[in-house]
Enzyme design. Structure first.
Site, mmCIF file in Angstrom:
data_model
loop_
_atom_site.group_PDB
_atom_site.id
_atom_site.type_symbol
_atom_site.label_atom_id
_atom_site.label_comp_id
_atom_site.label_asym_id
_atom_site.label_seq_id
_atom_site.Cartn_x
_atom_site.Cartn_y
_atom_site.Cartn_z
ATOM 1 N N ASP A 66 30.677 5.224 -36.223
ATOM 2 C CA ASP A 66 31.913 5.440 -35.672
ATOM 3 C C ASP A 66 32.946 4.756 -35.452
ATOM 4 O O ASP A 66 32.156 3.749 -36.038
ATOM 5 C CB ASP A 66 31.441 6.419 -34.382
ATOM 6 C CG ASP A 66 30.419 5.779 -33.439
ATOM 7 O OD1 ASP A 66 29.860 4.867 -33.471
ATOM 8 O OD2 ASP A 66 30.201 6.609 -32.741
ATOM 9 N N HIS A 137 25.309 12.537 -26.266
ATOM 10 C CA HIS A 137 26.409 12.286 -27.548
ATOM 11 C C HIS A 137 24.591 10.932 -28.618
ATOM 12 O O HIS A 137 24.119 10.026 -27.834
ATOM 13 C CB HIS A 137 27.325 11.654 -27.033
ATOM 14 C CG HIS A 137 27.687 10.136 -26.618
ATOM 15 N ND1 HIS A 137 28.072 9.850 -26.334
ATOM 16 C CD2 HIS A 137 27.062 8.966 -27.458
ATOM 17 C CE1 HIS A 137 28.702 8.769 -25.616
ATOM 18 N NE2 HIS A 137 27.451 7.547 -26.905
ATOM 19 N N GLU A 142 29.818 14.530 -28.689
ATOM 20 C CA GLU A 142 29.217 14.939 -27.014
ATOM 21 C C GLU A 142 29.140 16.593 -26.840
ATOM 22 O O GLU A 142 29.350 16.682 -27.708
ATOM 23 C CB GLU A 142 31.470 14.448 -26.652
ATOM 24 C CG GLU A 142 32.145 13.066 -26.619
ATOM 25 C CD GLU A 142 31.086 11.865 -25.586
ATOM 26 O OE1 GLU A 142 30.152 12.262 -25.861
ATOM 27 O OE2 GLU A 142 31.977 11.474 -25.304
HETATM 28 C C1 F6R Z 1 27.951 3.580 -31.257
HETATM 29 C C2 F6R Z 1 27.664 4.890 -31.162
HETATM 30 C C3 F6R Z 1 27.185 5.447 -29.009
HETATM 31 C C4 F6R Z 1 25.994 4.602 -28.847
HETATM 32 C C5 F6R Z 1 26.224 5.583 -27.115
HETATM 33 C C6 F6R Z 1 24.724 4.069 -26.568
HETATM 34 O O1 F6R Z 1 27.877 3.563 -32.589
HETATM 35 O O2 F6R Z 1 27.291 5.705 -32.096
HETATM 36 O O3 F6R Z 1 26.464 6.906 -29.374
HETATM 37 O O4 F6R Z 1 24.690 4.856 -29.534
HETATM 38 O O5 F6R Z 1 27.229 5.020 -26.598
HETATM 39 O O6 F6R Z 1 25.629 2.408 -25.871
HETATM 40 P P1 F6R Z 1 24.730 1.874 -25.987
HETATM 41 O O7 F6R Z 1 23.625 1.507 -26.802
HETATM 42 O O8 F6R Z 1 26.208 0.730 -25.721
HETATM 43 O O9 F6R Z 1 23.881 2.049 -24.580
#
Ligand code: F6R
Length: 259
Positions: A66, A137, A142
């Protein structure tokens, strides 16, 4: 259902998953990696530095999950910058082979289709790394995202913006829109590896692994995948009802099976 591996800590998770990636690249030098950003995959990228040192990675390809919409790619927190800083440069990958969705507003209307076409042209993703948001997500799909969705623009929830504010000067700087691989895109990867650490992820992990299949719980889409591996620490596993069974299964797993 997904295979759940409960590890000691994030470093152990990084080593386990990095070993799997190295094996993949050994068997297929132009392997296609699905790259996640955020904090969660960092131990994997760190472990890969030493494991890939001295190996030929010039053919390895990659697709990020993303990108924020409207954020300058040169901004240090654009996912283009993060992938360059955390993955491409330290691992010595060829930047021309590593793709990130294009969040530029001028071309956003066809950026999703373009990205899908690029993934298809590469023959699909071999191993997709995933984190999970506290709201469940994966990618930036979402709650409410269709299981059939493909790469497209989504609106970030206020919870996700608050969670990601730590990477920016203030929550007001976190973009409201993103372009993300869809759940349907993610499900087409040949192996899903979802990582999660810490108690704050426990509910999202339990919903993804054991919850009902629901667009309200985007992570539950992994239950539809024939080869999904969930690597978590004890805190992130703390709400799993079958945690003891997962520990027992992994402890008794034939070594040749890998993850
Ligand atoms: C990132 C992504 C998100 C993250 C998620 C968790 O490319 O797609 O789904 O994996 O927001 O974020 P962290 O790892 O920072 O807790």
């Amino acid at each position: 259902m997904a295979e759940v591996v409960i590890v000691e800590n994030s470093e152990a998770a990084g080593e386990l998953v990095a070993a799997e990636i190295v094996e993949l690249i050994e068997g297929r030098p132009d392997a296609v990696l699905g790259l996640a950003t955020g904090s969660t995959p960092l131990p994997v990228y760190l472990a890969l530095r030493s494991r890939l040192a001295g190996r030929d990675v010039s053919q390895v390809r990659g697709f990020a999950l993303d990108e924020y919409v409207g954020l300058d790619p040169a901004h240090p927190e654009s996912y283009r910058s993060v992938i360059t800083r955390e993955v491409v440069e330290p691992l010595g990958l060829d930047p021309r082979r590593i793709h990130v969705p294009n969040g530029a507003e001028a071309t956003i209307q066809h950026a999703g289709g373009d990205y899908e076409a690029a993934i298809d042209a590469a023959g699909g993703v071999d191993l997709q790394l995933l984190g999970i948001g506290t709201d469940g997500h994966i990618g930036f799909n979402e709650p409410g995202s269709s299981f059939a969705s493909r790469t497209r623009v989504k609106t970030l929830t206020e919870q996700t913006r608050a969670d990601n504010a730590r990477f920016f000067d203030s929550v007001d700087d976190v973009p409201r829109h993103c372009i993300t691989q869809g759940l349907g895109t993610i499900l087409r990867a040949r192996h899903l590896v979802l990582l999660a650490f810490g108690e704050g992820k426990a509910q999202a992990v339990a919903d993804a692994v054991e919850g009902p299949l629901s667009a309200f719980l985007p992570g539950s889409a992994i239950q539809l995948h024939p080869h999904a591996t969930v690597v978590v620490d004890a805190a992130a596993a703390s709400k799993l009802r079958l945690a003891d069974y997962y520990r027992y299964t992994f402890a008794n797993k034939p070594e040749w099976q890998g993850i």
